[in-house]
Design an enzyme around this catalytic site. Structure first.
Site, short mmCIF file in Angstrom:
data_model
loop_
_atom_site.label_atom_id
_atom_site.label_comp_id
_atom_site.label_asym_id
_atom_site.label_seq_id
_atom_site.Cartn_x
_atom_site.Cartn_y
_atom_site.Cartn_z
N SER A 110 0.80 -1.21 0.00
CA SER A 110 0.00 0.00 0.00
C SER A 110 0.84 1.27 0.00
O SER A 110 1.61 1.50 -0.92
CB SER A 110 -0.97 -0.04 1.19
OG SER A 110 -1.87 1.02 1.11
N HIS A 111 0.74 2.05 1.08
CA HIS A 111 1.41 3.35 1.14
C HIS A 111 2.81 3.26 1.72
O HIS A 111 3.47 4.28 1.86
CB HIS A 111 0.56 4.29 1.99
CG HIS A 111 0.18 3.64 3.29
ND1 HIS A 111 -0.77 2.64 3.37
CD2 HIS A 111 0.66 3.79 4.53
CE1 HIS A 111 -0.85 2.22 4.62
NE2 HIS A 111 0.00 2.90 5.34
N ASP A 275 -2.68 6.56 -3.31
CA ASP A 275 -1.49 5.94 -2.71
C ASP A 275 -0.86 4.87 -3.61
O ASP A 275 -1.23 4.73 -4.77
CB ASP A 275 -1.85 5.35 -1.34
CG ASP A 275 -2.70 4.10 -1.47
OD1 ASP A 275 -3.47 4.01 -2.45
OD2 ASP A 275 -2.61 3.20 -0.61
N ASP A 277 -1.05 1.66 -4.06
CA ASP A 277 -1.87 0.66 -4.77
C ASP A 277 -3.23 1.21 -5.20
O ASP A 277 -4.09 0.44 -5.65
CB ASP A 277 -2.04 -0.59 -3.91
CG ASP A 277 -2.77 -0.30 -2.60
OD1 ASP A 277 -2.62 0.82 -2.08
OD2 ASP A 277 -3.50 -1.18 -2.12
N ASP A 279 -5.83 2.66 -3.59
CA ASP A 279 -7.10 2.56 -2.87
C ASP A 279 -7.36 3.74 -1.94
O ASP A 279 -8.48 3.95 -1.50
CB ASP A 279 -7.25 1.22 -2.13
CG ASP A 279 -6.13 0.95 -1.15
OD1 ASP A 279 -5.21 1.79 -1.04
OD2 ASP A 279 -6.17 -0.11 -0.49
N ARG A 280 -6.32 4.52 -1.62
CA ARG A 280 -6.54 5.68 -0.74
C ARG A 280 -6.74 6.95 -1.55
O ARG A 280 -6.36 7.02 -2.73
CB ARG A 280 -5.33 5.90 0.16
CG ARG A 280 -5.15 4.80 1.17
CD ARG A 280 -4.04 5.15 2.14
NE ARG A 280 -4.06 4.18 3.23
CZ ARG A 280 -3.42 4.32 4.38
NH1 ARG A 280 -2.69 5.40 4.60
NH2 ARG A 280 -3.49 3.41 5.31
N LYS A 374 -11.50 -0.13 -0.77
CA LYS A 374 -11.63 1.31 -0.89
C LYS A 374 -11.04 1.70 -2.24
O LYS A 374 -10.29 0.93 -2.84
CB LYS A 374 -10.95 2.02 0.26
CG LYS A 374 -9.50 1.63 0.52
CD LYS A 374 -9.06 2.34 1.78
CE LYS A 374 -7.62 2.01 2.15
NZ LYS A 374 -7.49 0.74 2.85
C1 G6P Z 1 -4.89 -0.10 5.50
C2 G6P Z 1 -6.23 -0.76 5.59
C3 G6P Z 1 -7.23 0.19 6.19
C4 G6P Z 1 -6.73 0.73 7.51
C5 G6P Z 1 -5.36 1.34 7.35
C6 G6P Z 1 -4.73 1.81 8.65
O1 G6P Z 1 -4.92 0.94 4.57
O2 G6P Z 1 -6.68 -1.17 4.33
O3 G6P Z 1 -8.44 -0.46 6.33
O4 G6P Z 1 -7.60 1.70 8.00
O5 G6P Z 1 -4.50 0.40 6.75
O6 G6P Z 1 -4.46 0.76 9.47
P1 G6P Z 1 -3.61 0.90 10.79
O7 G6P Z 1 -3.82 -0.42 11.47
O8 G6P Z 1 -2.18 1.18 10.40
O9 G6P Z 1 -4.19 2.07 11.55
ZN ZN Z 2 -3.43 1.33 -0.25
#
Ligand code: G6P
Ligand code: ZN
Length: 541
Positions: A110-111, A275, A277, A279-280, A374
């Site tokens: 992800s990020h 981000d 991937d 999704d954000r 998302k």
């Molecule tokens: C990912 C998940 C989200 C989650 C985020 C933060 O992006 O897909 O659903 O809200 O991480 O997670 P964390 O446990 O680091 O607060």
């Molecule tokens: Zn992501």
């Protein structure tokens, strides 16, 4: 062929799949063990279709070749793979659903930063297109702790760069266009004609920051080719294996160039970023930042302006630490509003069961029932569609929303990478205070309830406990403490603070100032300075 292996003790998936440093994934057998553990938990794997793709980060291609060889040896029927191994997370979700696939494997952290010294990740999504539930990830972890062997074919690498359909040991491998199906889905939800008109207005400029990550090609096709945004207004549009050395996280700290453009005299009317991937999302107006919690509430309040949601919403949901702004919209529209633990997977059942249409999290995630992840670009298009209909600036839209519903001042303070033992001390202290907190008055606010949040899933009755410590005040304010489930080293402690304001003369105050008394209460409750050894949080959003 069958290869012998021994278990790794650390293959427990976190909030969003298994995330580790690239170097860990590169260790012999590390990735194969985890993939075989996933396969062993899929009784219907033989002959089934799986979607595979990643955000293009370092090690993506190598990982996909390993997965192809293992899928063939495990008698998977068909693999659908994004061209060059690239698929955004929402695009994977869509392909799983539109092809009735058994599931999909997403390669992304992800990020988190990428590159040889960065992070990598593997996540399994189920046939509904959403992240597998905890019961599945727990089962995978269990298998990984006893694994003795894995199946892998001995084949030449498959060409991932060209769209094609080939066969490998009886398994069909289809390399598909990464963007087109997803772009068509977006066009079926939003009013592209209206958005195109908005974008062609001389007083409407926008800037999208793809952060050198996966949304570059998606933004070029959707925003550029289909909606007419000029190329120079889609910045960092070339995906890079290390994201250009940056942190592909769309927030005020990491989308620096975009933020500079948006907070200036020449600011475009609309700015957004996504981000690693895809999704954000982060939404900005000229000299205006929209918090993810407010964004969710504003999308919910205006959903009927968008063709895909013109018949209204079935219900809405937010993660527990997300501000209660959307609750106010739900109340006004007589919609059901669900509160789930952090993690997109918890929305899956509610979406599948038709109980909600929209959902979101404070962590820059917003989505709907169009996929089961998302979706960053979807949120951007949602905003553009609303702006195109309302012909209003972002800041006017936000202000009108607050005037109607009130404003939930909100902040998150992150203490990153602290020693696990120190984080444990903080949570032990907080736990010890829960029992006799109710009724206590702190800085003039009375605690109504204090607990460790547990979620009872209304669809499958599963219970997820230990999801964050909450101090809920009688005036609607909240102080929440959680440990992040996505970090790869040490513990990250998150403190979330919220205060509801209904007085319109107090809608334009400084957030940290407004929340100062609650932050002081949080310090008193958790002894953060002493126990974390830090004077202040590392990141404040
Ligand atoms: C990912 C998940 C989200 C989650 C985020 C933060 O992006 O897909 O659903 O809200 O991480 O997670 P964390 O446990 O680091 O607060
Ligand atoms: Zn992501």
């Amino acid at each position: 062929m069958l290869l012998k292996t021994t278990p790794f003790s650390d293959q427990k998936p976190g909030t969003s799949g298994l995330r580790k440093q690239v170097t860990r994934f590169q260790e012999p057998n590390y990735l194969p063990n985890f993939i075989q553990s996933i396969f062993n938990c899929l009784p219907d794997l033989k002959g089934a279709t799986l979607v595979v793709g990643g955000d293009g980060r370092f090690y993506n291609r190598e990982a996909i070749q390993i997965i192809i060889s293992m899928a063939a040896a495990n008698q998977v029927g068909k693999l659908l793979i994004g061209q060059s191994g690239v698929l955004s997370t929402p695009a994977v979700s869509h392909l799983i659903r539109s092809n009735n696939a058994l599931g999909g494997i997403i390669l992304s952290a992800s990020h988190n930063p990428g590159g040889p010294d960065g992070d990598f990740g593997v996540k399994y999504n189920a046939s509904n297109g959403g992240p597998a539930p905890e019961s599945f990830t727990d089962a995978v972890f269990k298998v990984s702790q006893n694994i003795e062997s894995y199946e892998i074919a001995d084949n030449d690498p498959v060409d991932l760069e060209t769209k094609s359909t080939t066969e490998l040991d009886g398994m069909i491998v289809e390399i598909v266009d990464s963007v087109s199906d997803y772009a068509d889905l977006m066009e079926s939800i939003f009013d592209f004609d209206k958005i195109r008109d908005l974008i062609s207005q001389s007083d409407f400029k926008l800037c999208f920051d793809a952060m050198s990550a996966v949304t570059g090609p998606y933004a070029k096709e959707i925003l550029g080719n289909r909606l007419g945004v000029q190329a120079e207004n889609i910045i960092r549009a070339e995906p890079l294996e290390d994201f250009g050395g940056g942190h592909p996280d769309p927030n005020l700290a990491h989308a620096k160039e975009l933020v500079e453009r948006m907070f200036s005299d020449q600011a475009p009317a609309f700015g957004a970023a996504s981000d690693g991937d895809g999704d954000r999302n982060m939404i900005l107006g000229a000299n205006c930042y929209v918090t993810p919690s407010d964004s969710l509430a504003i999308l919910a309040a205006n959903a009927q302006l968008v063709p895909g949601y013109k018949d209204g919403l079935a219900g809405v949901a937010r993660s527990m630490p997300t501000s209660q702004a959307v609750d106010r919209v739900a109340e006004a529209l007589s919609l059901k509003c669900f509160e789930t633990p952090t993690g997109w997977k918890f929305f899956g059942n509610l979406l599948d069961d038709g109980r909600i249409t929209l959902c979101g999290e404070e962590s820059f995630g917003t989505g709907s029932d169009h996929v089961r992840e998302k979706d960053g670009l979807w949120a951007v298009l949602f905003w553009l569609n609303i702006l195109a209909v309302k012909q209003q600036s972002v800041s006017d839209l936000v202000m009108d929303h607050w005037k109607h519903f009130g404003r939930n001042y909100y902040t998150r303070h992150d203490y990153e990478g602290i020693e696990t033992s120190r984080a444990d001390e903080v949570f032990n202290l907080l736990e010890s205070k829960l029992a006799d907190s109710a009724g206590k008055v702190m800085s003039g606010r009375t605690i109504k309830k204090a607990d460790n949040f547990a979620y009872n899933d209304p669809v499958d009755s599963s219970v997820s406990s230990n999801q964050g410590i909450r101090f809920l005040f009688e005036d609607g304010a909240r102080i929440i403490f959680r440990k992040s489930g996505t970090g790869t080293s040490g513990a990250t402690l998150r403190l979330y603070v919220e205060h509801f304001e209904s007085d319109p003369t107090r809608f334009e105050l400084d957030t940290q100032q407004v929340l100062k008394d609650l932050l002081n209460i949080a310090e008193e409750l958790a002894q953060l300075t002493t126990l974390t050894g830090r004077e202040k949080a590392d990141v404040i959003t």
